[in-house]
Scaffold this motif. Structure first.
Motif, PDB file in Angstrom:
ATOM      1  N   SER A   3       0.848  -1.186   0.000  1.00 21.03           N
ATOM      2  CA  SER A   3       0.000   0.000   0.000  1.00 21.03           C
ATOM      3  C   SER A   3       0.890   1.245   0.000  1.00 21.03           C
ATOM      4  O   SER A   3       2.088   1.161  -0.261  1.00 21.03           O
ATOM      5  CB  SER A   3      -0.910   0.005   1.230  1.00 21.03           C
ATOM      6  N   GLN A   4       0.293   2.391   0.358  1.00 29.30           N
ATOM      7  CA  GLN A   4       1.055   3.624   0.514  1.00 29.30           C
ATOM      8  C   GLN A   4       1.250   3.964   1.992  1.00 29.30           C
ATOM      9  O   GLN A   4       1.614   5.094   2.342  1.00 29.30           O
ATOM     10  CB  GLN A   4       0.340   4.781  -0.202  1.00 29.30           C
ATOM     11  N   ASN A   5       1.037   2.965   2.866  1.00 28.64           N
ATOM     12  CA  ASN A   5       1.153   3.208   4.306  1.00 28.64           C
ATOM     13  C   ASN A   5       2.597   3.292   4.782  1.00 28.64           C
ATOM     14  O   ASN A   5       2.867   3.826   5.862  1.00 28.64           O
ATOM     15  CB  ASN A   5       0.422   2.116   5.090  1.00 28.64           C
ATOM     16  N   THR A   6       3.539   2.755   4.008  1.00 31.36           N
ATOM     17  CA  THR A   6       4.957   2.891   4.336  1.00 31.36           C
ATOM     18  C   THR A   6       5.465   4.175   3.696  1.00 31.36           C
ATOM     19  O   THR A   6       5.475   4.309   2.470  1.00 31.36           O
ATOM     20  CB  THR A   6       5.766   1.689   3.830  1.00 31.36           C
ATOM     21  N   VAL A   7       5.887   5.117   4.530  1.00 33.13           N
ATOM     22  CA  VAL A   7       6.253   6.446   4.044  1.00 33.13           C
ATOM     23  C   VAL A   7       7.728   6.539   3.665  1.00 33.13           C
ATOM     24  O   VAL A   7       8.091   7.132   2.653  1.00 33.13           O
ATOM     25  CB  VAL A   7       5.921   7.508   5.115  1.00 33.13           C
ATOM     26  N   ASN A   8       8.602   5.946   4.505  1.00 34.26           N
ATOM     27  CA  ASN A   8      10.048   5.956   4.253  1.00 34.26           C
ATOM     28  C   ASN A   8      10.663   4.656   4.725  1.00 34.26           C
ATOM     29  O   ASN A   8      10.155   3.995   5.632  1.00 34.26           O
ATOM     30  CB  ASN A   8      10.751   7.109   4.989  1.00 34.26           C
ATOM     31  N   LEU A   9      11.805   4.305   4.113  1.00 32.33           N
ATOM     32  CA  LEU A   9      12.648   3.220   4.600  1.00 32.33           C
ATOM     33  C   LEU A   9      13.988   3.808   5.019  1.00 32.33           C
ATOM     34  O   LEU A   9      14.365   4.906   4.604  1.00 32.33           O
ATOM     35  CB  LEU A   9      12.877   2.150   3.519  1.00 32.33           C
ATOM     36  N   PHE A  10      14.718   3.037   5.814  1.00 33.81           N
ATOM     37  CA  PHE A  10      16.068   3.438   6.217  1.00 33.81           C
ATOM     38  C   PHE A  10      16.914   2.184   6.359  1.00 33.81           C
ATOM     39  O   PHE A  10      16.490   1.212   6.998  1.00 33.81           O
ATOM     40  CB  PHE A  10      16.032   4.199   7.545  1.00 33.81           C
ATOM     41  N   LEU A  11      18.092   2.195   5.740  1.00 37.65           N
ATOM     42  CA  LEU A  11      19.006   1.061   5.854  1.00 37.65           C
ATOM     43  C   LEU A  11      19.723   1.159   7.195  1.00 37.65           C
ATOM     44  O   LEU A  11      20.702   1.883   7.337  1.00 37.65           O
ATOM     45  CB  LEU A  11      20.008   1.053   4.700  1.00 37.65           C
ATOM     46  N   GLY A  12      19.207   0.447   8.194  1.00 40.50           N
ATOM     47  CA  GLY A  12      19.743   0.520   9.543  1.00 40.50           C
ATOM     48  C   GLY A  12      18.622   0.380  10.549  1.00 40.50           C
ATOM     49  O   GLY A  12      17.522  -0.066  10.223  1.00 40.50           O
ATOM     50  N   THR A  13      18.869   0.772  11.769  1.00 36.08           N
ATOM     51  CA  THR A  13      17.890   0.619  12.838  1.00 36.08           C
ATOM     52  C   THR A  13      16.979   1.836  12.932  1.00 36.08           C
ATOM     53  O   THR A  13      17.298   2.924  12.436  1.00 36.08           O
ATOM     54  CB  THR A  13      18.591   0.423  14.193  1.00 36.08           C
ATOM     55  N   ALA A  14      15.831   1.647  13.623  1.00 32.18           N
ATOM     56  CA  ALA A  14      14.888   2.743  13.831  1.00 32.18           C
ATOM     57  C   ALA A  14      15.526   3.865  14.640  1.00 32.18           C
ATOM     58  O   ALA A  14      15.260   5.049  14.404  1.00 32.18           O
ATOM     59  CB  ALA A  14      13.640   2.212  14.539  1.00 32.18           C
ATOM     60  N   GLU A  15      16.399   3.503  15.572  1.00 34.66           N
ATOM     61  CA  GLU A  15      17.088   4.513  16.377  1.00 34.66           C
ATOM     62  C   GLU A  15      17.967   5.404  15.510  1.00 34.66           C
ATOM     63  O   GLU A  15      17.947   6.625  15.620  1.00 34.66           O
ATOM     64  CB  GLU A  15      17.926   3.831  17.462  1.00 34.66           C
ATOM     65  N   ASP A  16      18.740   4.768  14.605  1.00 39.93           N
ATOM     66  CA  ASP A  16      19.618   5.552  13.737  1.00 39.93           C
ATOM     67  C   ASP A  16      18.831   6.374  12.717  1.00 39.93           C
ATOM     68  O   ASP A  16      19.285   7.436  12.282  1.00 39.93           O
ATOM     69  CB  ASP A  16      20.594   4.624  13.012  1.00 39.93           C
ATOM     70  N   ALA A  17      17.669   5.876  12.327  1.00 43.40           N
ATOM     71  CA  ALA A  17      16.856   6.582  11.337  1.00 43.40           C
ATOM     72  C   ALA A  17      16.388   7.936  11.851  1.00 43.40           C
ATOM     73  O   ALA A  17      16.090   8.848  11.062  1.00 43.40           O
ATOM     74  CB  ALA A  17      15.655   5.730  10.940  1.00 43.40           C
ATOM     75  N   GLN A  18      16.312   8.099  13.169  1.00 45.35           N
ATOM     76  CA  GLN A  18      15.794   9.327  13.766  1.00 45.35           C
ATOM     77  C   GLN A  18      16.893  10.317  14.134  1.00 45.35           C
ATOM     78  O   GLN A  18      16.620  11.380  14.688  1.00 45.35           O
ATOM     79  CB  GLN A  18      14.964   8.973  15.007  1.00 45.35           C
ATOM     80  N   LYS A  19      18.138   9.966  13.807  1.00 51.11           N
ATOM     81  CA  LYS A  19      19.249  10.863  14.108  1.00 51.11           C
ATOM     82  C   LYS A  19      19.401  11.920  13.016  1.00 51.11           C
ATOM     83  O   LYS A  19      18.999  11.719  11.867  1.00 51.11           O
ATOM     84  CB  LYS A  19      20.549  10.057  14.238  1.00 51.11           C
ATOM     85  N   ASP A  20      19.978  13.046  13.400  1.00 54.11           N
ATOM     86  CA  ASP A  20      20.225  14.114  12.420  1.00 54.11           C
ATOM     87  C   ASP A  20      21.132  13.598  11.304  1.00 54.11           C
ATOM     88  O   ASP A  20      22.133  12.927  11.552  1.00 54.11           O
ATOM     89  CB  ASP A  20      20.890  15.315  13.106  1.00 54.11           C
ATOM     90  N   GLY A  21      20.772  13.927  10.079  1.00 51.57           N
ATOM     91  CA  GLY A  21      21.581  13.543   8.937  1.00 51.57           C
ATOM     92  C   GLY A  21      21.286  12.162   8.391  1.00 51.57           C
ATOM     93  O   GLY A  21      21.926  11.724   7.423  1.00 51.57           O
ATOM     94  N   ALA A  22      20.332  11.447   8.989  1.00 47.88           N
ATOM     95  CA  ALA A  22      19.987  10.111   8.498  1.00 47.88           C
ATOM     96  C   ALA A  22      19.445  10.205   7.068  1.00 47.88           C
ATOM     97  O   ALA A  22      18.592  11.053   6.773  1.00 47.88           O
ATOM     98  CB  ALA A  22      18.955   9.461   9.404  1.00 47.88           C
ATOM     99  N   GLU A  23      19.928   9.334   6.188  1.00 51.64           N
ATOM    100  CA  GLU A  23      19.513   9.353   4.784  1.00 51.64           C
ATOM    101  C   GLU A  23      18.316   8.412   4.599  1.00 51.64           C
ATOM    102  O   GLU A  23      18.467   7.191   4.496  1.00 51.64           O
ATOM    103  CB  GLU A  23      20.677   8.930   3.887  1.00 51.64           C
ATOM    104  N   LEU A  24      17.137   8.998   4.563  1.00 47.41           N
ATOM    105  CA  LEU A  24      15.916   8.209   4.404  1.00 47.41           C
ATOM    106  C   LEU A  24      15.684   7.888   2.932  1.00 47.41           C
ATOM    107  O   LEU A  24      16.075   8.647   2.040  1.00 47.41           O
ATOM    108  CB  LEU A  24      14.722   8.979   4.966  1.00 47.41           C
TER     109      LEU A  24
END
Length: 231
Positions: free
Chosen positions: A29-50
């Motif tokens: 569906s369109q319910n997934t907005v972004n992915l991140f190669l790594g953990t959820a914790e790292d995805a929320q850090k400044d500079g994370a490449e979504l």
């Protein structure tokens, strides 16, 4: 739950270029907005490449169609789990483990053939640690009288491969590989050279100069290093 759209039969499209792998995943569906190669914790850090989505239309077995999100996810390794986080429409990040396995060549065209060859070579290199190895190598060209020692020594370091080629004659005084001239690595016995290997399972044209004749003579040969024999 992280899974691909049912219209894709549980599969994604793996592309290999320049030694890097990316898999194209079509979501349910369109319910997934972004992915991140790594953990959820790292995805929320400044500079994370979504990883942002693209919108694609899928058609199901009953003939209905739907617009869904799709992502191009980098693949660090084949056959092993790696971290991938996703964020949905509610703004919460979730940790997931992804494993890409059993890649097969796609339709026969120039791009897929090149990708399959690069995958084959990179898989062999990825499965082998840096260090000294052996590999079977074939030789074609010349009069057929000369030969080289096989298996040959192959050194892998930082993704680069160097092979030690020992001829059946002491009369080769240089080799030319991809426009670069290489001098013998020894001073006694049969001629030995250390040359770069750009790819496995692909014909590599080289030139070897022999002094066995009345005057030096450059001879063109073709080498092929067999990835299936890499040890």
């Amino acid at each position: 739950m992280f899974h691909v759209n049912e219209a894709c039969d549980g599969k994604g499209t793996l592309t290999v270029k320049g030694g890097e792998m990316v898999i194209h995943l079509v979501m349910p569906s369109q319910n997934t907005v972004n992915l991140f190669l790594g953990t959820a914790e790292d995805a929320q850090k400044d500079g994370a490449e979504l990883i942002n989505p693209t919108i694609e239309t899928v058609t199901y077995s009953d003939g209905t169609s739907e617009e869904v999100n799709a992502f191009d996810l980098p693949v660090p390794v084949i056959g092993e789990e790696f971290d991938c986080a996703l964020i949905g429409t509610k703004g919460k990040w979730y940790d997931h483990k992804v494993k890409v396995s059993d890649p097969v060549p796609g339709e026969a065209n120039a791009d897929s053939t090149e990708a399959a060859e690069e995958t084959k070579t990179s898989d062999a290199a990825a499965a082998t640690e840096d260090g000294e190895h052996t590999i079977e190598v074939s030789l074609e060209g010349g009069s057929g009288k000369a030969s080289i020692t096989s298996p040959a020594k192959l050194v892998i370091a930082d993704g680069k491969m160097t092979a030690t080629i020992e001829w059946s004659s002491p009369h080769y005084d240089y080799m030319i590989v991809d426009g670069t001239k290489y001098e013998p690595a020894n001073t006694e016995g049969n001629s030995v050279f250390e040359i770069p290997v750009a790819e496995l399972d692909k014909d590599i044209t080289v030139i070897a100069d022999t002094t066995a004749m009345s005057k030096p003579h450059e001879i063109e040969y073709v080498l092929n290093f067999k990835s299936s024999t890499l040890k």
